[in-house]
Design a protein around this motif. Structure first.
Motif, mmCIF file in Angstrom:
data_model
loop_
_atom_site.group_PDB
_atom_site.id
_atom_site.type_symbol
_atom_site.label_atom_id
_atom_site.label_comp_id
_atom_site.label_asym_id
_atom_site.label_seq_id
_atom_site.Cartn_x
_atom_site.Cartn_y
_atom_site.Cartn_z
ATOM 1 N N UNK A 8 0.735 -1.563 0.046
ATOM 2 C CA UNK A 8 0.416 -0.151 0.162
ATOM 3 C C UNK A 8 1.197 1.185 0.281
ATOM 4 N N UNK A 9 1.576 1.328 0.857
ATOM 5 C CA UNK A 9 3.376 2.627 0.807
ATOM 6 C C UNK A 9 3.713 2.435 -0.133
ATOM 7 N N UNK A 10 3.617 1.631 -0.974
ATOM 8 C CA UNK A 10 4.615 1.759 -2.545
ATOM 9 C C UNK A 10 3.854 1.894 -3.500
ATOM 10 N N UNK A 11 2.450 1.769 -3.415
ATOM 11 C CA UNK A 11 1.310 2.617 -4.544
ATOM 12 C C UNK A 11 0.431 4.068 -3.744
ATOM 13 N N UNK A 12 0.875 4.191 -2.770
ATOM 14 C CA UNK A 12 -0.133 5.200 -1.806
ATOM 15 C C UNK A 12 -1.507 5.006 -1.843
ATOM 16 N N UNK A 13 -1.274 3.750 -1.607
ATOM 17 C CA UNK A 13 -2.511 2.697 -1.023
ATOM 18 C C UNK A 13 -2.756 3.079 0.179
ATOM 19 N N UNK A 14 -4.245 3.775 0.476
ATOM 20 C CA UNK A 14 -3.972 3.441 2.413
ATOM 21 C C UNK A 14 -4.366 2.208 2.795
ATOM 22 N N UNK A 15 -4.173 1.978 3.567
ATOM 23 C CA UNK A 15 -4.361 0.699 4.142
ATOM 24 C C UNK A 15 -4.011 1.004 6.293
ATOM 25 N N UNK A 16 -4.963 1.504 6.335
ATOM 26 C CA UNK A 16 -5.331 1.246 7.923
ATOM 27 C C UNK A 16 -5.809 0.730 8.555
ATOM 28 N N UNK A 17 -6.668 -0.194 8.209
ATOM 29 C CA UNK A 17 -7.167 -1.481 9.152
ATOM 30 C C UNK A 17 -5.495 -2.666 9.380
ATOM 31 N N UNK A 18 -4.977 -2.664 7.771
ATOM 32 C CA UNK A 18 -3.564 -4.151 7.845
ATOM 33 C C UNK A 18 -2.486 -3.490 8.134
ATOM 34 N N UNK A 19 -2.270 -2.042 8.886
ATOM 35 C CA UNK A 19 -1.523 -1.462 9.365
ATOM 36 C C UNK A 19 -1.646 -1.711 10.844
ATOM 37 N N UNK A 20 -3.069 -1.515 11.505
ATOM 38 C CA UNK A 20 -3.879 -1.475 12.343
ATOM 39 C C UNK A 20 -3.228 -2.893 12.976
#
Length: 313
Positions: A286-298
């Motif tokens: 997600x960071x690579x493609x600029x896509x937010x992934x707040x749930x995966x991070x959490x």
């Protein structure tokens, strides 16, 4: 076929047993001394859908594999954290004719494998089988499953089909799968939801499914996965993935009473998990493609916090 199961935990034991019973020459390699010792002393003790049996399959500790040991096929079933250590232990047994099939959960394993195996000998995929390791030398098998994989380098499809036939002849339901990345994304949805939630909530799949928040949790996480998959040119139908989990994984008559591998690792055995190759891998993409992934991070951070609190190793 001479087959080495590299990582003889729950899933490795299942594959090794079924391949052995189909007439292949199978050897287990694992890093857990108590498990290896129990298999060599008492045989692999199996509860297969309620039927008890004991099967004699030789097992080696991964740092005691003879250097002249060779196999036609190595199937990788280590945890992601132990993959490179296992490959290093087996490096002297791998030659130009040794094929290596990786069926680990998650993404990013190919970069480690390529350090030890010629790319044309690498096969990547995943499996939907389940298994529980109940203690050293003891495994409980239940339900059904499939295997999907393909050759990493184009031009080796014939070899991939040969491996698929060996697995299928053992009842493992293997298929050569051209769109393997799509299949892997579907599987990782299962790992990223049930594996994590059952570890965090300390429950089995059916109990998680009974909660009022299960559907929302699945939707939030899998929606992120679908967005990242799209950025990689993969069509992941989020609703289809959610429907599959809710109709197949929660059923108490089939898979619902299963405790997923992350629960087995962290809760049952106090071991570090493969979260960084699952939710953590999607967060990284997600960071690579600029896509937010707040749930995966959490979820990744919560699992790591629980590992620290339990002093997992």
């Amino acid at each position: 076929m001479n087959i080495t199961i590299a990582g003889a935990g729950a899933m490795g034991s299942r594959f090794g047993l079924m391949l052995h019973e189909a007439g292949n020459q199978v050897v287990f390699v694992d890093g857990w001394k108590d498990h290896v010792d129990a298999i060599n002393k008492n045989g692999l003790q199996v509860n297969h859908d309620g039927v008890e049996k004991v099967v004699k399959i030789p097992a080696y500790l991964q740092d005691q594999v003879p250097s002249d040991f060779k196999s036609d096929l190595i199937i990788l079933f280590t945890k992601s954290l132990g993959l490179e250590g296992m490959l290093h232990s087996l490096k002297d047994t791998i030659d130009k004719d040794t094929r290596v099939l990786c069926l680990l959960n998650g993404f990013g394993h190919d970069e480690k494998i390529k350090k030890y195996v010629p790319e044309e000998n690498i096969y990547i995929g995943n499996t939907m089988w389940t298994s529980d390791l109940e203690g050293p030398g003891k495994v409980k098998l239940m339900g059904w499953g499939t295997v999907n994989f393909k050759n990493w380098v184009p031009g080796h499809e014939e070899s991939a089909h040969e491996i698929a036939k060996v697995l299928s002849d053992a009842g493992l339901g293997a298929e050569y799968t051209e769109n393997i990345l799509e299949v892997m994304y579907k599987k990782i949805c299962l790992n990223a939801t049930l594996n994590c939630m059952c570890a965090l909530l300390e429950c089995n799949a059916a109990d998680f499914g009974d909660t009022s928040t299960a559907h929302t949790i699945l939707t939030d996480i899998i929606t992120e996965f679908a967005a990242v998959a799209k950025a990689e040119g993969v069509n992941l139908d989020a609703q289809e993935a959610i429907h599959f989990i809710e109709t197949k994984a929660y059923n108490r008559e089939t898979l619902g009473l299963h405790y997923p591998s992350m629960h087995q690792d962290l809760i049952q055995n106090n071991r570090l998990t493969e979260i960084d190759s699952i939710n953590g891998a999607i967060a990284k993409k997600g960071r690579k493609y600029g896509i937010p992934t707040p749930y995966s991070n959490l979820v990744t951070n919560l699992i790591h916090a629980k590992e620290e609190l339990r002093k997992a190793k």
